[in-house]
Design an enzyme around this catalytic site. Structure first.
Site, PDB file in Angstrom:
ATOM      1  N   ARG A   1       7.744  -6.655  14.086  1.00  0.00           N
ATOM      2  CA  ARG A   1       7.263  -7.856  13.395  1.00  0.00           C
ATOM      3  C   ARG A   1       7.624  -9.135  14.150  1.00  0.00           C
ATOM      4  NH1 ARG A   1       9.556  -4.675  10.707  1.00  0.00           N
ATOM      5  NH2 ARG A   1       8.499  -3.265   9.276  1.00  0.00           N
ATOM      6  N   THR A   2       8.878  -9.226  14.568  1.00  0.00           N
ATOM      7  CA  THR A   2       9.313 -10.429  15.286  1.00  0.00           C
ATOM      8  C   THR A   2       8.561 -10.577  16.607  1.00  0.00           C
ATOM      9  OG1 THR A   2      11.492 -10.212  14.274  1.00  0.00           O
ATOM     10  CG2 THR A   2      11.330 -11.639  16.198  1.00  0.00           C
TER      11      THR A   2
ATOM     12  N   LYS B   1      19.681   0.533  31.953  1.00  0.00           N
ATOM     13  CA  LYS B   1      20.460   1.423  32.809  1.00  0.00           C
ATOM     14  C   LYS B   1      20.415   0.954  34.260  1.00  0.00           C
ATOM     15  CE  LYS B   1      18.858   5.026  30.595  1.00  0.00           C
ATOM     16  NZ  LYS B   1      18.161   6.301  30.475  1.00  0.00           N
TER      17      LYS B   1
ATOM     18  N   ARG C   1      15.551 -10.063  22.428  1.00  0.00           N
ATOM     19  CA  ARG C   1      16.129  -9.301  21.322  1.00  0.00           C
ATOM     20  C   ARG C   1      17.061  -8.272  21.927  1.00  0.00           C
ATOM     21  NH1 ARG C   1      15.120  -9.168  15.505  1.00  0.00           N
ATOM     22  NH2 ARG C   1      15.864  -7.162  14.777  1.00  0.00           N
TER      23      ARG C   1
ATOM     24  N   HIS D   1      20.035 -15.153  13.574  1.00  0.00           N
ATOM     25  CA  HIS D   1      18.639 -14.917  13.936  1.00  0.00           C
ATOM     26  C   HIS D   1      17.953 -16.261  13.662  1.00  0.00           C
ATOM     27  CE1 HIS D   1      14.869 -13.099  14.445  1.00  0.00           C
ATOM     28  NE2 HIS D   1      14.853 -12.216  13.484  1.00  0.00           N
TER      29      HIS D   1
END
Lengths: 311, 311, 311
Positions: A59-60, A88, A109, A137
């Site tokens: 959604r974000t 990694k 994020r 947030h």
């Protein structure tokens, strides 16, 4: 006096980095974005936004991408399995220094606490925190504020309740802090186990009136804005305890009979059953409007930070 | 009289929702899109299409995205692992109500029967079914019809054979229904085990001449359009049975000696070996042309539904 | 005389397909792209690029996508789990013949040796090799050359060292070949186990002076350009051997005291610790500049191949 130039090139990491005047300025610009959200715009034509989602948040991500497209820009990025392969292969610092050669702005994020601020220190382009660790947030808090202003005219003078999981819900802490910059009464409604963290309570208590409740029943008639969050089963050592709590923190038509006529209900989504679907079609429900407001709020941030807003 | 305004805001869920006149209208608009597919266009500039692919279908997704980009629009969406996380996190109804705040149109692919129609009931923006359950796949049927019209001038009067897995192949049922709206002879060629479903046969038998065959040999000389689908091993309880069947429903140069000079061969792709690669360079082969036609057909649908086509 | 028209419609598969004059022409066009990389451009408006990444390479994918967006084009494609589902479902030849109906140009990354050339034979649109098998990675070699020209004015006359894993590193072979078209001295520095492959040595020895070393110490003062690659643990049967080697092929501030003042250090990234982070802020470090140069170099290739560059 706050002006558009105060935002050019700035990182959006924590709601605490902004004064009330700055927040009000952002909310005003968000309002100016509403017509552009309908028609589209070329304000950021030629600009590229990178969405680096080291943990999924569809959604974000879609909200930021929509905001960028509505301003005429382009989007690159990764999310899902590619993200873990990047993690990694190289340090976050190196990833950021690579991506800033591609993009004018980075939306990050990340599961690690402090990752957004760390990235912003390495990046020569602005970084927007789309959630990192259990930290704030900030763009969610801003869109919550924008929704309140849009529906209520102003934030000052309101009685605002935050209900549900006040301990772990990421959006709650940014929002409680942001609201404490206004002249509001705050009511925190939660089961004993999920009460608002003490350090946040201490922080905001000096600025606004704060009340704690374990039930919504008594206080509902006074509430102007009810912000509901999901209570997750995993938080409870005892499933029986969860079952009991679940029913008590659920909003349906029956309980809303005691509400003010102009109460508005907000929710950061996704919603499970803490707000009954029968509420969706009432004038109380503003949680899908919040989603729409998220786009204009993020349009405002992108346009401000990338210097596309003139005074 | 059908007009462009009949399509504005409309959902595209099942081929059965359209009259023959409406289908003809769509095919005509698809033809008008051909020059725009070459040059690009700004017809949908500022519009956003969401591709919600709850199961993977890369070809279909790329075709829709290409159509949108050629009309000047933008694309957001998800597919793959993100889709399953969305499914776990919230109801399809809520996902649709969130995404409609981002996008002007939703393209949905979903494993559940009826998912597209369900989504369309909740959405305030048009929904296009890109395949749901074993239900119809309307945009595939429309691009198949468009290919026939483009290659043959018209559909009426043709003898059209559908061959292969007529029982499970998703595209076959939409297509058989759509063809039955025209004055055609339909020949269904399949192994006993994979015959066209009875209810579909009953449905179309009243409108067109229908024949069933277990072999192509005898009927090939009469066929104008041969639509081939893949026969999957998993459909057969006995591997020996599959091996036998596989060879009999395979099109190669040898068998094509009996074909009409102007036979065209269609296939929804991906193809394994049911059409030999040696056929690819013959004038019979139109399956890659179908892919190109899929883009213009979807351009037509997007432009119609979003109101960008004037009468 | 090389001219822009020599590149229209051309595949970019191997650096060996290009003469020195052609490479110089490409590097010149890359230089002309620098202002467009800042402002954006509409040079490829209406064009679509497909990125078919059958194995992940996020940096390369983002670089190509950035290049396309900066020229005003659009991007479709797949990578990650979708890629493996495509591979299982149909032949590479068919995938390419489908995707060329969507896109004006295909950028392919594939684990199989020769996959890019194979795809180019089937495609009617140009194919750019973004890495296939252990084969050459031509766009990386070109951006390395561009970085040298940009930093040093020209390639002729330089002493250039390639250090690290010269046996397996994909980028090294294309680069060594490309450099051999210029008047350079090449020094190959590697552990015994990871020496440059004999056939490549034989190939370039006739054109340029070549030296092999197992240590950088003695030769560092003569070097103008030091190209470092990562040495991977997996290459060593004995972990003790790896540990020893690792320390000896690591560039830090201490060793750089012996370097020329205007030495430049390049690295294809990702970097682990073969170049110490303390080097990043010195004028030697050009590896992040390489990333930026990769975008303009790929802009040049896209614009040339798609016929957007006029003489």
């Amino acid at each position: 006096m706050v002006s558009a130039s105060d935002f050019v090139g700035r990182d959006i990491i924590s709601i605490k980095d902004f004064t009330r005047d700055e927040i009000d300025y952002i909310l005003r610009v968000a309002g100016e974005m509403e017509p552009l959200a309908k028609t589209g715009s070329d304000m950021l034509k030629g600009k590229i936004m990178a969405t680096l989602f080291f943990e999924p948040s569809t959604r974000t991500r879609l909200s930021f991408e929509t905001a960028m497209y509505k301003l005429g820009g382009s989007v690159i990025g990764f999310s899902g399995p590619e993200a873990s392969s990047i993690m990694k292969g190289e340090s976050l610092a190196d990833t950021v220094r690579v991506v800033e050669k591609y993009a004018s702005i980075i939306v990050l994020r990340h599961p690690a606490e402090g990752a957004a601020r760390f990235a912003a220190e390495y990046a020569n382009v602005p970084v927007i925190n789309a959630g990192s660790g259990a930290e704030e947030h900030p763009t969610q808090a801003l869109l919550d504020l924008y929704t309140i202003v849009r529906e209520k005219g102003q934030i000052d003078g309101l009685t605002i309740a935050l209900m549900g999981d006040l301990k772990y819900a990421r959006t709650i802490h940014s929002l409680a802090y942001a609201l404490s910059l206004y002249k509001v009464r705050l009511i925190f409604i939660s089961p004993e186990l999920l009460r608002m963290r003490r350090e946040i309570l201490e922080d905001i208590r000096g600025r606004v009136e704060v009340y704690e409740q374990t039930s919504i029943e008594d206080v509902l008639p006074e509430i102007d804005v009810l912000y509901v969050t999901r209570i997750q089963k995993e938080r409870f050592p005892d499933i029986a305890e969860y079952a009991k709590v679940r029913g008590s923190y659920r909003i349906d038509l029956a309980i809303l009979k005691k509400a003010k006529k102009d109460l508005i209900i907000l929710h950061p989504l996704p919603r499970v059953d803490e707000v009954s679907v029968e509420v969706d079609s009432t004038p109380f429900a503003k949680y899908f409007q919040q989603v729409e407001n998220g786009v204009v709020l993020r349009m405002a941030l992108l346009a401000l930070v990338l210097g596309a807003i003139k005074e």
